[in-house]
Design a protein around this motif. Structure first.
Motif, PDB file in Angstrom:
ATOM      1  N   GLY A 317      21.856  24.359   7.246  1.00  0.00           N
ATOM      2  CA  GLY A 317      22.468  25.451   7.997  1.00  0.00           C
ATOM      3  C   GLY A 317      23.968  25.321   8.173  1.00  0.00           C
ATOM      4  O   GLY A 317      24.601  26.215   8.740  1.00  0.00           O
ATOM      5  N   VAL A 318      24.556  24.242   7.683  1.00  0.00           N
ATOM      6  CA  VAL A 318      25.994  24.015   7.827  1.00  0.00           C
ATOM      7  C   VAL A 318      26.744  24.759   6.726  1.00  0.00           C
ATOM      8  O   VAL A 318      26.378  24.687   5.552  1.00  0.00           O
ATOM      9  CB  VAL A 318      26.325  22.510   7.762  1.00  0.00           C
ATOM     10  N   THR A 319      27.769  25.496   7.104  1.00  0.00           N
ATOM     11  CA  THR A 319      28.712  26.098   6.160  1.00  0.00           C
ATOM     12  C   THR A 319      30.100  25.631   6.565  1.00  0.00           C
ATOM     13  O   THR A 319      30.532  25.867   7.698  1.00  0.00           O
ATOM     14  CB  THR A 319      28.637  27.627   6.188  1.00  0.00           C
ATOM     15  N   ARG A 320      30.793  24.972   5.660  1.00  0.00           N
ATOM     16  CA  ARG A 320      32.086  24.405   6.027  1.00  0.00           C
ATOM     17  C   ARG A 320      33.053  24.491   4.844  1.00  0.00           C
ATOM     18  O   ARG A 320      32.634  24.581   3.681  1.00  0.00           O
ATOM     19  CB  ARG A 320      31.937  22.952   6.468  1.00  0.00           C
ATOM     20  N   ALA A 321      34.338  24.470   5.163  1.00  0.00           N
ATOM     21  CA  ALA A 321      35.372  24.480   4.136  1.00  0.00           C
ATOM     22  C   ALA A 321      35.476  23.094   3.510  1.00  0.00           C
ATOM     23  O   ALA A 321      35.657  22.103   4.211  1.00  0.00           O
ATOM     24  CB  ALA A 321      36.708  24.892   4.747  1.00  0.00           C
ATOM     25  N   GLU A 322      35.341  23.028   2.204  1.00  0.00           N
ATOM     26  CA  GLU A 322      35.420  21.760   1.494  1.00  0.00           C
ATOM     27  C   GLU A 322      36.752  21.588   0.775  1.00  0.00           C
ATOM     28  O   GLU A 322      37.190  20.461   0.542  1.00  0.00           O
ATOM     29  CB  GLU A 322      34.281  21.649   0.472  1.00  0.00           C
ATOM     30  N   ALA A 323      37.394  22.689   0.409  1.00  0.00           N
ATOM     31  CA  ALA A 323      38.640  22.598  -0.353  1.00  0.00           C
ATOM     32  C   ALA A 323      39.332  23.954  -0.334  1.00  0.00           C
ATOM     33  O   ALA A 323      38.774  24.952   0.131  1.00  0.00           O
ATOM     34  CB  ALA A 323      38.354  22.162  -1.792  1.00  0.00           C
ATOM     35  N   GLN A 324      40.567  23.971  -0.834  1.00  0.00           N
ATOM     36  CA  GLN A 324      41.324  25.206  -0.998  1.00  0.00           C
ATOM     37  C   GLN A 324      41.904  25.225  -2.403  1.00  0.00           C
ATOM     38  O   GLN A 324      42.524  24.259  -2.851  1.00  0.00           O
ATOM     39  CB  GLN A 324      42.442  25.323   0.040  1.00  0.00           C
ATOM     40  N   VAL A 325      41.682  26.321  -3.103  1.00  0.00           N
ATOM     41  CA  VAL A 325      42.164  26.447  -4.472  1.00  0.00           C
ATOM     42  C   VAL A 325      43.693  26.382  -4.489  1.00  0.00           C
ATOM     43  O   VAL A 325      44.361  27.028  -3.673  1.00  0.00           O
ATOM     44  CB  VAL A 325      41.687  27.768  -5.096  1.00  0.00           C
TER      45      VAL A 325
END
Length: 413
Positions: A317-325
Motif C-alpha cells: 500500500g506504500v506509494t513513494r517517490a524513488e527518484a526524479q528524472v
C-alpha cells in the motif's frame, strides 16, 4: 560554363534530397528532430587579385543543420511515457557506459528493474531518499527493486483525529447521586490501529479514553486492565478544542512479541499525536487514524509525474517517490552529434551538458503519459523535395548544354 558547376550542383541537390528523404522517413519517429541542408558558393581567385578577377566554380553543402523546434505532444496514457515541453534532453547511459541524450521518452522497465529506452540505454535521474526526501546531486541510472521486496519500516508515530463526547459522564461514575451514575466501561471510547515492528509484523495498539473529574480532561489508556496506569491525559478548552497533553508527547510502549513470537525485535515506544482531537457534544467518532510504518512489499507499478518524480507503488500500500528524472541542456544544441537510435552525444561545438530538474531555470516541463512527436512538417518537406528535384534537373541541363557546346567545338572544320 564548365562541367564543374553542374557537377557540384548535382552533388548538392543529391545531398539535399538525402536530407529531405531522411526527414520524411522519420516523420513518425518519437522525439526526432528534422535537418536541413545549407549551401554555400565556391569561388576561385588568384592571390592578390582584385574582386573582379574572382569567379564562381559551383556550390557545396556547407552544413546539415538540425532543427530543435518543439514537436507536438501526443497523449498516450502509458504511465512510463514522458514528453519534454521546452528545452532539455533526457540523459541516458548506453550499454557501453557512455552518456547520450534523447528527446524520446518512451521508456520501459526491464526484467532487472532498470528504467531503459528501446535501445537498452538506462535513464538517468536523481535518487530520492525515502526517509528524508532529499535527492542526490549527481544523476544515476534509475533502477527499482523488482527482484526483492522493500524493507519494512518500524512505526514511530500515530496520529489520531477523533471526537470525544462532551456530554460523557465521569468514567468512575457517582454512587452519591439519585439515581446513582454507573461507571462507564473503558471500552466505550476506544479505537485500535496496527503498527509495524522492524520485521514488518503488524502489532495492534489500542487507545481508550476516560472522562475525569477535572473539567475537559480525559485520561488515555492502552489496555482494558483496570489496574494499569494511564499513558497520560489530554485537555480541551471551553470550546472543545485541543489544548495540551501530558506528558507531551504521549507515548505507548509496543511489545512485538504479542504478534511476532519468533525471535521478535525489542519493545519500542511510539508517539501518539492527538492535536487534532476535539470535544464536542456529539457521539464519539474517529475521523482519521494513521501511522508511519509499513510491512515489506513488492513493486507493483511505476508512474512518472509531470515534475519528473518517479512514484513507485508497492503491494503493502506504500506509494513513494524513488527518484526524479534528470534533464540536460546545452549552450549550442545544434552542435550535438546524432548517433542513431534517437540519441545524440555531446561534442566540442555543443559544449558540456548542464544538468538540472524539470521546470527549473530554462529547463522544460514534463508531460507524463505523453510523447513528443517528430517535428518534421511533411507538407513542407514534400514542397522542398520538389524544389530539390527541379534544382537537380536544372543542373543536369547545364551539363547537357556544356556537352553540346563541346561537341560543336570538336566538330568545327
Amino acid at each position: 560554363m564548365a562541367f564543374q558547376h553542374g557537377l557540384s550542383g548535382l552533388n548538392a541537390a543529391s545531398k539535399n534530397l538525402d536530407v529531405i528523404g531522411n526527414n520524411i522517413a522519420n516523420s513518425n519517429t518519437t522525439g526526432f528532430k528534422s535537418s536541413r541542408a545549407e549551401f554555400a558558393d565556391m569561388v576561385a581567385a588568384s592571390m592578390g587579385a582584385g574582386g573582379g578577377s574572382s569567379y564562381g566554380i559551383g556550390v557545396e553543402v556547407a552544413a546539415v543543420a538540425q532543427q530543435f523546434s518543439q514537436g507536438n505532444v501526443t497523449v498516450t496514457g502509458n504511465n512510463l511515457d514522458v514528453a519534454i515541453n521546452g528545452n532539455g534532453f533526457f540523459k541516458v547511459q548506453q550499454p557501453d557506459g557512455s552518456a547520450a541524450y534523447t528527446r524520446a521518452g518512451n521508456f520501459k522497465l526491464d526484467k532487472t528493474g532498470d528504467l531503459v529506452t528501446n535501445g537498452g540505454a538506462q535513464v538517468m535521474g536523481f535518487r530520492v531518499d525515502p526517509t528524508t526526501g532529499l535527492s542526490t546531486s549527481e544523476p544515476q541510472p534509475l533502477s527499482f527493486p523488482t527482484g526483492a521486496p522493500i524493507q519494512a519500516k518500524q512505526t514511530g508515530a500515530i496520529k489520531a483525529t477523533l471526537n470525544l463526547d462532551a456530554r460523557a459522564k465521569l468514567a468512575a461514575g457517582d454512587a452519591t447521586t439519585t439515581p446513582p451514575i454507573p461507571a462507564t466501561p473503558r471500552s466505550t471510547y476506544g479505537t485500535s490501529i496496527n503498527v509495524y515492528d522492524t520485521q514488518g509484523v503488524a502489532v495492534p495498539v489500542n487507545m481508550y479514553f476516560e472522562k475525569t473529574a477535572v473539567a475537559n480532561t480525559w485520561q488515555v489508556y492502552d489496555t482494558l486492565d483496570t489496574t494499569a496506569a494511564p499513558r497520560g491525559t489530554i485537555t480541551f478548552d471551553g470550546d472543545g478544542k485541543y489544548v495540551s497533553s501530558a506528558p507531551s508527547p504521549l507515548t505507548v510502549n509496543v511489545d512485538p512479541s504479542v504478534a511476532n513470537p519468533n525471535n521478535p525485535p525489542a519493545p519500542w515506544n511510539v508517539t501518539i499525536d492527538l492535536s487534532t482531537a476535539t470535544q464536542f457534544g456529539s457521539k464519539f467518532a474517529v475521523a482519521d487514524l494513521s501511522q508511519d510504518g509499513y510491512a515489506s512489499g513488492d513493486l507493483t507499478s511505476i508512474n512518472i509525474s509531470n515534475d519528473g518524480m518517479v512514484m513507485a507503488s508497492y503491494s503493502n500500500g506504500v506509494t513513494r517517490a524513488e527518484a526524479q528524472v534528470a534533464l540536460a541542456n546545452f549552450r549550442n544544441p545544434q552542435g550535438l552529434l546524432a548517433v542513431g537510435g534517437n540519441n545524440w552525444v555531446e561534442s566540442f561545438d555543443s559544449g558540456p551538458a548542464v544538468m538540472g530538474k524539470p521546470g527549473d531555470g530554462n529547463f522544460g516541463a514534463l508531460r507524463s503519459g505523453a510523447l513528443e512527436d517528430s517535428n518534421v512538417d511533411l507538407t513542407a518537406e514534400l514542397v522542398n523535395m520538389m524544389t530539390a528535384q527541379r534544382a537537380y534537373q536544372a543542373n543536369a541541363q547545364t551539363i547537357k548544354t556544356q556537352d553540346q557546346v563541346m561537341s560543336t567545338l570538336v566538330n568545327l572544320r
